[in-house]
Scaffold this motif. Structure first.
Motif, PDB file in Angstrom:
ATOM      1  N   GLU A 226      59.715  54.867  56.757  1.00 28.45           N
ATOM      2  CA  GLU A 226      60.767  54.626  57.729  1.00 28.45           C
ATOM      3  C   GLU A 226      62.157  54.779  57.130  1.00 28.45           C
ATOM      4  N   TYR A 227      62.256  54.769  55.800  1.00 26.99           N
ATOM      5  CA  TYR A 227      63.551  54.903  55.136  1.00 26.99           C
ATOM      6  C   TYR A 227      63.790  56.292  54.582  1.00 26.99           C
ATOM      7  N   GLU A 228      62.882  57.213  54.815  1.00 23.60           N
ATOM      8  CA  GLU A 228      63.089  58.556  54.305  1.00 23.60           C
ATOM      9  C   GLU A 228      64.187  59.236  55.104  1.00 23.60           C
ATOM     10  N   LEU A 229      65.195  59.693  54.396  1.00 23.91           N
ATOM     11  CA  LEU A 229      66.347  60.318  55.015  1.00 23.91           C
ATOM     12  C   LEU A 229      66.349  61.807  54.735  1.00 23.91           C
ATOM     13  N   SER A 230      66.828  62.573  55.690  1.00 23.13           N
ATOM     14  CA  SER A 230      66.948  64.012  55.506  1.00 23.13           C
ATOM     15  C   SER A 230      68.041  64.291  54.481  1.00 23.13           C
ATOM     16  N   HIS A 231      67.794  65.175  53.567  1.00 24.75           N
ATOM     17  CA  HIS A 231      68.771  65.502  52.536  1.00 24.75           C
ATOM     18  C   HIS A 231      69.446  66.836  52.838  1.00 24.75           C
ATOM     19  N   LEU A 232      69.885  67.006  54.088  1.00 26.67           N
ATOM     20  CA  LEU A 232      70.493  68.271  54.507  1.00 26.67           C
ATOM     21  C   LEU A 232      71.987  68.327  54.279  1.00 26.67           C
ATOM     22  N   GLY A 233      72.638  67.185  54.158  1.00 31.49           N
ATOM     23  CA  GLY A 233      74.076  67.188  53.961  1.00 31.49           C
ATOM     24  C   GLY A 233      74.630  65.787  53.994  1.00 31.49           C
ATOM     25  N   GLY A 234      75.785  65.596  53.366  1.00 27.63           N
ATOM     26  CA  GLY A 234      76.383  64.281  53.232  1.00 27.63           C
ATOM     27  C   GLY A 234      76.649  63.584  54.555  1.00 27.63           C
ATOM     28  N   LYS A 235      77.268  64.275  55.498  1.00 28.80           N
ATOM     29  CA  LYS A 235      77.613  63.618  56.765  1.00 28.80           C
ATOM     30  C   LYS A 235      76.363  63.234  57.534  1.00 28.80           C
ATOM     31  N   LEU A 236      75.399  64.112  57.591  1.00 30.13           N
ATOM     32  CA  LEU A 236      74.149  63.813  58.276  1.00 30.13           C
ATOM     33  C   LEU A 236      73.467  62.611  57.634  1.00 30.13           C
ATOM     34  N   MET A 237      73.449  62.570  56.327  1.00 28.74           N
ATOM     35  CA  MET A 237      72.822  61.450  55.634  1.00 28.74           C
ATOM     36  C   MET A 237      73.561  60.152  55.923  1.00 28.74           C
ATOM     37  N   SER A 238      74.886  60.169  55.912  1.00 26.31           N
ATOM     38  CA  SER A 238      75.621  58.938  56.175  1.00 26.31           C
ATOM     39  C   SER A 238      75.426  58.480  57.612  1.00 26.31           C
ATOM     40  N   THR A 239      75.283  59.421  58.536  1.00 26.00           N
ATOM     41  CA  THR A 239      75.001  59.074  59.927  1.00 26.00           C
ATOM     42  C   THR A 239      73.625  58.424  60.040  1.00 26.00           C
ATOM     43  N   GLN A 240      72.659  58.950  59.312  1.00 31.37           N
ATOM     44  CA  GLN A 240      71.318  58.370  59.308  1.00 31.37           C
ATOM     45  C   GLN A 240      71.327  56.977  58.697  1.00 31.37           C
ATOM     46  N   VAL A 241      72.074  56.801  57.607  1.00 29.41           N
ATOM     47  CA  VAL A 241      72.169  55.490  56.968  1.00 29.41           C
ATOM     48  C   VAL A 241      72.861  54.506  57.908  1.00 29.41           C
ATOM     49  N   SER A 242      73.908  54.952  58.589  1.00 35.08           N
ATOM     50  CA  SER A 242      74.593  54.094  59.568  1.00 35.08           C
ATOM     51  C   SER A 242      73.617  53.625  60.634  1.00 35.08           C
ATOM     52  N   ALA A 243      72.857  54.546  61.188  1.00 31.73           N
ATOM     53  CA  ALA A 243      71.892  54.209  62.238  1.00 31.73           C
ATOM     54  C   ALA A 243      70.841  53.232  61.712  1.00 31.73           C
ATOM     55  N   LEU A 244      70.386  53.456  60.496  1.00 33.33           N
ATOM     56  CA  LEU A 244      69.392  52.573  59.891  1.00 33.33           C
ATOM     57  C   LEU A 244      69.962  51.165  59.706  1.00 33.33           C
ATOM     58  N   LEU A 245      71.174  51.070  59.179  1.00 33.77           N
ATOM     59  CA  LEU A 245      71.787  49.762  58.955  1.00 33.77           C
ATOM     60  C   LEU A 245      72.069  49.045  60.275  1.00 33.77           C
ATOM     61  N   ILE A 246      72.494  49.786  61.285  1.00 34.11           N
ATOM     62  CA  ILE A 246      72.712  49.182  62.606  1.00 34.11           C
ATOM     63  C   ILE A 246      71.396  48.630  63.147  1.00 34.11           C
ATOM     64  N   ARG A 247      70.337  49.400  63.005  1.00 34.13           N
ATOM     65  CA  ARG A 247      69.020  48.935  63.465  1.00 34.13           C
ATOM     66  C   ARG A 247      68.594  47.683  62.712  1.00 34.13           C
ATOM     67  N   GLU A 248      68.783  47.680  61.392  1.00 37.66           N
ATOM     68  CA  GLU A 248      68.405  46.516  60.599  1.00 37.66           C
ATOM     69  C   GLU A 248      69.237  45.291  60.968  1.00 37.66           C
ATOM     70  N   LEU A 249      70.531  45.495  61.205  1.00 37.83           N
ATOM     71  CA  LEU A 249      71.383  44.375  61.613  1.00 37.83           C
ATOM     72  C   LEU A 249      70.917  43.809  62.946  1.00 37.83           C
ATOM     73  N   SER A 250      70.599  44.671  63.906  1.00 34.96           N
ATOM     74  CA  SER A 250      70.191  44.202  65.228  1.00 34.96           C
ATOM     75  C   SER A 250      68.796  43.587  65.217  1.00 34.96           C
ATOM     76  N   GLU A 251      67.940  44.021  64.297  1.00 36.55           N
ATOM     77  CA  GLU A 251      66.584  43.477  64.201  1.00 36.55           C
ATOM     78  C   GLU A 251      66.528  42.211  63.356  1.00 36.55           C
ATOM     79  N   GLY A 252      67.642  41.829  62.734  1.00 33.89           N
ATOM     80  CA  GLY A 252      67.683  40.581  61.978  1.00 33.89           C
ATOM     81  C   GLY A 252      67.240  40.681  60.535  1.00 33.89           C
ATOM     82  N   VAL A 253      67.214  41.893  59.968  1.00 33.24           N
ATOM     83  CA  VAL A 253      66.820  42.048  58.568  1.00 33.24           C
ATOM     84  C   VAL A 253      67.750  41.240  57.653  1.00 33.24           C
ATOM     85  N   PHE A 254      69.021  41.167  58.024  1.00 25.42           N
ATOM     86  CA  PHE A 254      70.000  40.438  57.216  1.00 25.42           C
ATOM     87  C   PHE A 254      70.380  39.117  57.878  1.00 25.42           C
TER      88      PHE A 254
END
Length: 90
Positions: free
Chosen positions: A4-32
């Motif tokens: 679930e944490y595997e990110l596409s390594h196609l480019g910096g902006k795409l990766m940061s967008t994926q990380v943003s989405a992942l962190l938003i999901r984790e924040l909303s799901e209560g991981v932190f």
């Protein structure tokens, strides 16, 4: 790294967008949920297998959304009022 944490390594902006989405999901799901702050940039980059630059870009996205606040000397503080909203007008 879990699948679930595997990110596409196609480019910096795409990766940061994926990380943003992942962190938003984790924040909303209560991981932190038990934390006032997110882990450090170094910890997040090691956990997600991306560079600190990608983490910084993703955190900037979250800060623009109002989900976090980055405070020098303190860290990345989670804005619980915004994270816990069920709907936003923006």
């Amino acid at each position: 790294m879990p699948a679930e944490y595997e990110l596409s390594h196609l480019g910096g902006k795409l990766m940061s967008t994926q990380v943003s989405a992942l962190l938003i999901r984790e924040l909303s799901e209560g991981v932190f949920q038990q934390a006032d702050r997110l882990p450090s940039e170094v910890e997040l980059s090691e956990r997600l297998g991306v560079s600190r630059t990608v983490i910084r870009d993703a955190l900037s996205d979250l800060e623009r959304e109002g989900l976090i606040e980055r405070v020098r000397g303190i860290g990345t503080v989670i804005n619980r009022e915004i994270v816990n909203l069920t709907s936003r007008l923006d």
